[in-house]
Design an enzyme around this catalytic site. Structure first.
Site, PDB file in Angstrom:
ATOM      1  CB  THR A   7      -9.472 -17.604   1.275  1.00  0.00           C
ATOM      2  OG1 THR A   7      -8.325 -17.364   0.457  1.00  0.00           O
ATOM      3  CG2 THR A   7      -9.115 -18.563   2.384  1.00  0.00           C
ATOM      4  CG  ASP A  30      -6.582  -9.574  -1.671  1.00  0.00           C
ATOM      5  OD1 ASP A  30      -6.687  -8.352  -1.788  1.00  0.00           O
ATOM      6  OD2 ASP A  30      -5.806 -10.249  -2.371  1.00  0.00           O
ATOM      7  CB  SER A  31      -9.577 -12.452  -4.536  1.00  0.00           C
ATOM      8  OG  SER A  31      -9.476 -13.695  -3.875  1.00  0.00           O
TER       9      SER A  31
END
Ligand code: IMP
Ligand code: MG
Length: 184
Positions: free
Chosen positions: A111, A107-108
């Site tokens: 992680t 996603d961003s």
């Protein structure tokens, strides 16, 4: 917990499409890693479990597997702050191994960027990422992805390893959450 149908807006990727893409990925990975003597799949818990178990059956290069759990504060709530920490580390020494990280969704990118930095300090022979889903338009941090199953739009999804409050990981498809009915 109610039945999943109450939270499902639409099926984004049906089971047969998931499975045939995963078979293709396995074939590609098998070709690229042919001859590797020390291949290790690193599964990011818990979301990537389904993907790992299906994918590894299409990887015909001898390999070991290990598991790692990460908590990214706010992740899954659609407002990740980028605070990442390891809650369970690998048991395997990855020095000189051909490490392939298996992830459910990027996603961003916070992680995986953290995981890559951490694992590269341990000097694997090679280090690559295989993600089932990529929400590319949400990226905040650049992450080099070697293998992608599907690029998906910016929608909150569940099923096939991805949970809603820890439920529904067992669904064989990727579904879009109906945000009028689910407000986790
Ligand atoms: P990132 O650090 O922002 O790339 O977030 C990655 C993590 O956020 C994934 O491993 C998931 O746990 C979670 N995540 C992001 N999008 C979704 C989604 O649509 N459904 C469920 N979990 C998600
Ligand atoms: Mg995950």
């Amino acid at each position: 917990m109610e039945k999943y149908q109450n939270y499902l807006k639409e099926i984004l990727i049906p089971e047969d499409e998931l499975q045939s893409r995963i078979a293709e990925l396995g074939k590609e990975i098998s070709k690229d890693y042919e001859g590797s003597q020390q291949m290790l799949l690193v599964c990011i818990l818990r979301g990537a479990v389904m993907f790992l178990t299906d994918l590894c059956r299409h990887i015909h290069v001898p390999h070991a597997m290990d598991f790692m759990a990460i908590s990214s504060y706010g992740a899954g709530n659609r407002n990740s702050t980028g605070m990442v920490r390891i809650t369970m580390d690998l048991n395997t020494n990855i020095y000189d191994k051909d490490v392939l990280i298996v992830e459910d969704i990027i996603d961003s990118g916070n992680t995986l960027s953290y995981v890559l930095d951490l694992l590269s300090t341990r000097k694997p022979r090679s280090l690559n990422i295989c993600t089932l889903l990529d929400k590319a338009e949400r990226r905040e941090v650049e992450v080099p992805i070697r293998y992608t199953g599907f690029e998906i739009p910016n929608k909150f999804v569940f099923g096939y390893g991805l949970d809603l409050d820890e439920y529904y990981r067992n669904l064989p498809f990727i579904g879009v959450v109906d945000l009028d009915k689910y407000s986790g």
